[in-house]
Structures are given as C-alpha cells and as structure tokens.
Scaffold this active site. Structure first.
Site, short mmCIF file in Angstrom:
data_model
loop_
_atom_site.label_atom_id
_atom_site.label_comp_id
_atom_site.label_asym_id
_atom_site.label_seq_id
_atom_site.Cartn_x
_atom_site.Cartn_y
_atom_site.Cartn_z
N HIS A 1 -7.16 -4.58 10.09
CA HIS A 1 -6.57 -4.20 8.81
C HIS A 1 -7.28 -4.89 7.65
O HIS A 1 -7.07 -6.07 7.37
CB HIS A 1 -5.08 -4.56 8.80
CG HIS A 1 -4.40 -4.23 7.50
ND1 HIS A 1 -3.39 -5.00 6.98
CD2 HIS A 1 -4.62 -3.24 6.60
CE1 HIS A 1 -3.00 -4.49 5.82
NE2 HIS A 1 -3.74 -3.43 5.57
N SER B 1 -1.54 -0.60 7.94
CA SER B 1 -0.99 -1.83 7.36
C SER B 1 0.38 -2.16 7.93
O SER B 1 0.90 -3.26 7.68
CB SER B 1 -0.87 -1.68 5.84
OG SER B 1 0.02 -0.62 5.52
N GLU C 1 -6.66 -8.66 8.82
CA GLU C 1 -5.70 -8.94 9.89
C GLU C 1 -6.19 -8.27 11.18
O GLU C 1 -6.41 -7.06 11.20
CB GLU C 1 -4.32 -8.41 9.53
CG GLU C 1 -3.65 -9.18 8.39
CD GLU C 1 -2.31 -8.60 8.00
OE1 GLU C 1 -1.40 -9.39 7.70
OE2 GLU C 1 -2.17 -7.36 7.97
N ASN D 1 2.23 -7.66 4.75
CA ASN D 1 3.22 -6.70 4.27
C ASN D 1 4.65 -7.09 4.65
O ASN D 1 5.59 -6.80 3.92
CB ASN D 1 2.89 -5.30 4.79
CG ASN D 1 1.77 -4.66 4.00
OD1 ASN D 1 1.37 -5.16 2.95
ND2 ASN D 1 1.26 -3.55 4.49
#
Length: 283
Positions: free
Chosen positions: A141, A120, A153, A191
């Site tokens: 991801h 991540s 992702e 994130n």
C-alpha cells in the site's frame, strides 16, 4: 529470493501514474495497464508532465527524464502483463471488482509472479483466495502521491509466504520508500487510526461546535498537521472516505467508524472533493 525486474501496474488514475514513476525511478521496467488505450496513454502524459516540472527546477537532467520515461510502457491488454515478476493492482476500491481481477490475473501471470494489491482498507486474504497461488499474494500500500510519500504498508495475509513478504519489503525499499509490516486487518495502520479522526471532525462540524475553517486551522496550528481534516477529506475523496469507513465499520463495529450522515449526503449529491471540484470547499 525472487528478483523483481519487471513490474505491472493495474490502474491509470493518479495512483497508477504515481506508481509507474516510482518504479521507473528505481530503474525497474514497468508496464501500466488501463481498460482503454486512451487511459493508458494518459499515464505517460501525466508522468512526463511531472518529470518536466522536476527538470525545469533542476531536480532532473534531461537524460534522466528520458531514461525514466523509457522504462515505462502502457497497454490496454491484461495479457501484456504475463511476464511481470510483480503486479500491483490499484483499481477502484470495490472488493468484487478486485476479486474478479485477481482471478483473471492468476490465469495470465507467470506462476512465480507475485500479485499485490494497493488497497488501503480491504481484506487482502479475500483476494489471495481467488488465486491458485495464495502464498504469492500480499498488500503493498503506497500513499498518494506515491512519488512524494515515503511510507509503504506491507500487508501480510495469513496465506502469504515469508518469501513473498520479504520480496515485497525489498521492492519497497528499492523504490526508496520506508516499508512497515502490518497484519491483514481493515484499515491496516494509517487508515484505522486516521479515519475515526476525520469522521469525528465532520461530526463536530455537523453538531455546530465550530466552522470548517476553524477546525482545520485548529488541527494545523494545535497539532502541527500539514492540513486540516476537511482539506484532507477533499483530497482523499468523500466517496473513497465513505467506502473506507464502511469497510472499517463492517470489520470492527466501532461507532467511530460509522460514517457521519453528512458525508453520505454529500456523496449522494456528487460532492466528492477535489475530483469534482466541490466538497467541503470549492476548488
């Protein structure tokens, strides 16, 4: 373009089990490798339990449930993944552990196989450079829980070929997900935006601005978020959250990424959120 028919998953935790279900539902063969046979067998139990709940609610027929399970196999041997078209690594978020694993995978998996990481936050290029096929390494991801979350992702390191990214994107789409392409920078999209918010929520609480319940209620009621920042931190895991913040701070040196002291103290005390049944709340 490479056709993905068989997928290997490394890791037998919640994400590994979720990935196995997602891939099998896409009518692809999947093999999950755990460090122990007990851990590998637990993946089948976890997936079966989840499918049984769906079947009980009429979302799956019994034949569909058995077909999905039939496409999943498990092992404790890394060499059993040699003939996979795609490997998705989802082990602990530790760069050195992942680097060693990619080095080993490069020697085992067939030369045309794509090696992907479910990290991540960590730099994908550093994993690519551990292999003799950096053009066939990328990030894929998935978000937790993988069967329910629609976003994936697709991370493109400088070394990845266009074909690798195209294959990864097509794979995510075949799994019924919504892939978004992002360059290889710490935190990627989600994130990098999410964790300053979570970190600042802890800072706000530490400063005495408001209680945990009030902050969670405010962000749910005022921003229409499905859960507040403290509930989300507990779900992600406070240890994982600190690791993500540390990786972000190392790359960007932005004070918003510097983990609030309270988070570090809680991790040191073993209060990691839902996984330990104790975090900002008790479970």
């Amino acid at each position: 373009m490479t056709e993905i028919k068989k997928v290997g998953v490394l890791g037998s935790g919640i994400m590994g089990s979720g990935l196995a279900e997602v891939v099998a539902r896409a009518e692809l063969e999947v093999i999950v490798r755990s460090r122990t046979q007990a851990g590998a067998d637990a993946v089948l139990h976890t997936v079966d339990s989840g499918l049984a709940r769906h079947a009980a609610k009429g979302r799956l027929t019994e034949d569909e449930r058995q077909s999905i399970l039939g496409r999943i196999s498990v092992t404790d041997r890394l060499d059993q993944l040699a003939d996979c078209d795609l490997i998705i690594e989802s082990v602990v978020e530790d760069l050195e552990v992942k680097r060693a694993l990619f080095d080993e995978l490069c020697q085992i998996v067939k030369p045309e196989g794509i090696l992907a990481t479910n990290t991540s936050t960590l730099p994908v290029v550093e994993l690519a450079m551990m292999t003799r096929r950096p053009d066939k390494v990328c990030g894929i991801h998935f978000f937790n829980p993988a069967p329910n979350m629609s976003l994936v992702e697709i991370i493109r390191p400088l070394t990845a070929s266009h074909e690798t990214i195209d294959v990864a994107t097509a794979f995510a789409t075949a799994c019924g997900k919504n892939p978004v392409l992002v360059e290889d920078r710490a935190g990627f999209i989600v994130n990098a935006l999410l964790f300053p918010y979570l970190n600042n929520a802890v800072r706000m609480y530490e400063m005495g601005t408001a209680s945990i319940d009030s902050i969670d209620a405010a962000m749910m009621g005022g921003c229409n978020f499905p859960m507040g920042p403290f509930a989300l931190l507990d779900l992600v895991g406070l240890d994982t959250s600190v690791s993500i913040l540390d990786a972000l701070y190392t790359e960007f040196r932005d004070p918003n990424y510097a983990a609030v002291p309270l988070l570090r103290r809680m991790v040191a005390a073993g209060q990691l959120g839902r996984k330990t049944k104790q975090g900002f709340r008790s479970y």
